[in-house]
Write a protein that holds these residues in place. Sequence first.
Motif, PDB file in Angstrom:
ATOM      1  N   ARG A 152     -30.360  10.135 -58.427  1.00 54.61           N
ATOM      2  CA  ARG A 152     -30.846  10.065 -57.050  1.00 54.61           C
ATOM      3  C   ARG A 152     -31.427   8.672 -56.827  1.00 54.61           C
ATOM      4  O   ARG A 152     -32.082   8.127 -57.716  1.00 54.61           O
ATOM      5  CB  ARG A 152     -31.916  11.137 -56.847  1.00 54.61           C
ATOM      6  N   ARG A 188     -19.068   6.080 -45.349  1.00 52.49           N
ATOM      7  CA  ARG A 188     -19.945   6.114 -44.155  1.00 52.49           C
ATOM      8  C   ARG A 188     -20.246   7.563 -43.765  1.00 52.49           C
ATOM      9  O   ARG A 188     -21.364   7.890 -43.367  1.00 52.49           O
ATOM     10  CB  ARG A 188     -19.248   5.396 -42.997  1.00 52.49           C
ATOM     11  N   ASP A 189     -19.247   8.449 -43.869  1.00 50.63           N
ATOM     12  CA  ASP A 189     -19.392   9.832 -43.401  1.00 50.63           C
ATOM     13  C   ASP A 189     -19.895  10.775 -44.491  1.00 50.63           C
ATOM     14  O   ASP A 189     -20.016  11.975 -44.245  1.00 50.63           O
ATOM     15  CB  ASP A 189     -18.032  10.346 -42.893  1.00 50.63           C
ATOM     16  N   ASP A 190     -20.135  10.254 -45.687  1.00 46.63           N
ATOM     17  CA  ASP A 190     -20.514  11.099 -46.824  1.00 46.63           C
ATOM     18  C   ASP A 190     -22.012  11.411 -46.766  1.00 46.63           C
ATOM     19  O   ASP A 190     -22.845  10.505 -46.862  1.00 46.63           O
ATOM     20  CB  ASP A 190     -20.157  10.365 -48.131  1.00 46.63           C
ATOM     21  N   ASP A 191     -22.354  12.695 -46.615  1.00 44.30           N
ATOM     22  CA  ASP A 191     -23.762  13.101 -46.480  1.00 44.30           C
ATOM     23  C   ASP A 191     -24.579  12.820 -47.728  1.00 44.30           C
ATOM     24  O   ASP A 191     -25.803  12.835 -47.688  1.00 44.30           O
ATOM     25  CB  ASP A 191     -23.850  14.610 -46.186  1.00 44.30           C
ATOM     26  N   ARG A 192     -23.901  12.576 -48.858  1.00 40.25           N
ATOM     27  CA  ARG A 192     -24.642  12.330 -50.105  1.00 40.25           C
ATOM     28  C   ARG A 192     -25.110  10.885 -50.208  1.00 40.25           C
ATOM     29  O   ARG A 192     -25.875  10.539 -51.102  1.00 40.25           O
ATOM     30  CB  ARG A 192     -23.746  12.639 -51.318  1.00 40.25           C
ATOM     31  N   SER A 194     -26.174   6.911 -48.198  1.00 38.17           N
ATOM     32  CA  SER A 194     -26.456   6.038 -47.043  1.00 38.17           C
ATOM     33  C   SER A 194     -25.825   4.704 -47.383  1.00 38.17           C
ATOM     34  O   SER A 194     -26.030   4.190 -48.493  1.00 38.17           O
ATOM     35  CB  SER A 194     -27.958   5.822 -46.868  1.00 38.17           C
ATOM     36  N   SER A 195     -25.085   4.116 -46.452  1.00 32.80           N
ATOM     37  CA  SER A 195     -24.290   2.938 -46.830  1.00 32.80           C
ATOM     38  C   SER A 195     -24.412   1.795 -45.827  1.00 32.80           C
ATOM     39  O   SER A 195     -24.844   1.986 -44.690  1.00 32.80           O
ATOM     40  CB  SER A 195     -22.821   3.333 -46.963  1.00 32.80           C
ATOM     41  N   LYS A 209     -27.444   6.739 -53.253  1.00 32.74           N
ATOM     42  CA  LYS A 209     -27.297   8.200 -53.332  1.00 32.74           C
ATOM     43  C   LYS A 209     -28.606   8.849 -52.880  1.00 32.74           C
ATOM     44  O   LYS A 209     -29.672   8.495 -53.397  1.00 32.74           O
ATOM     45  CB  LYS A 209     -26.964   8.608 -54.769  1.00 32.74           C
ATOM     46  N   LYS A 210     -28.502   9.748 -51.918  1.00 28.40           N
ATOM     47  CA  LYS A 210     -29.722  10.384 -51.377  1.00 28.40           C
ATOM     48  C   LYS A 210     -30.304  11.374 -52.372  1.00 28.40           C
ATOM     49  O   LYS A 210     -29.582  11.943 -53.181  1.00 28.40           O
ATOM     50  CB  LYS A 210     -29.377  11.117 -50.087  1.00 28.40           C
TER      51      LYS A 210
END
Length: 210
Positions: A152, A188-192, A194-195, A209-210
Amino acid sequence: MSADKSSSWSYSEDLPAEDEVMLRARERSFELGVSAISPGVGAVLTVLAAASKAQTAVEIGTGAGVSGVCLLRGLGPHAVLTTIDVDVEHLRAAREAFAEAGSPANRTRTISGRAGDVLPRLTDGAYDLVFIDADKPGLPGYVEQAVRLLKRAGLLVINDALDKDKVANPAGREPNTVTLRQVGKAIRDDDRLSSAMLPTGDGLLVAVKK
Ligand SMILES: C[S@@+](CC[C@H](N)C(=O)[O-])C[C@H]1O[C@@H](n2cnc3c(N)ncnc32)[C@H](O)[C@@H]1O
């Protein structure tokens, strides 16, 4: 905002002062036909490795060690860089660069093999930073592996993400360009994650990675 940013781009690529170790690593890259990261990308890698206080990093695509030296210079004294390349000549040149940079052998783990075979053997959630700079067809799989490997708040960094301005041009339909465009949007669209897309070098996609 000025429309033409090319002089600012050139200025920021020329600004980093590279020492003899880096220049020799670049010479070896050239002799082996390896396309090394740009000076601007090298500077960003050192800053990201240092700012994240990464202790464990993975590099996919060692080349002749230019990016590895930049990462090692940002990583702390006890950090370990695991770096993977399919070409043993490249790995040999990279080991020379790491030694010239004064990095003790136990700080780098050089693994010879195809990234698609090696990455699944690395431990889940054990790495603070993953840098990808290898073959483009493998990229979607490497990104999925990287998300698995990262802790994380770990950083994912992808080189060449704008592919010499071709990704930004919708008419650019070469397979590698299409792959890079799709991967950029998927991240960009991956919820896991932030880019952010940085225009440094040929584009540097960074994500946490969140
Ligand atoms: C662009 S170069 C890396 C340059 C290096 N990051 C640097 O800046 O010094 C790409 C490297 O990926 C390696 N490579 C290509 N396909 C690979 C694969 N499937 N698995 C592992 N390495 C691969 C090549 O041998 C080459 O050394």
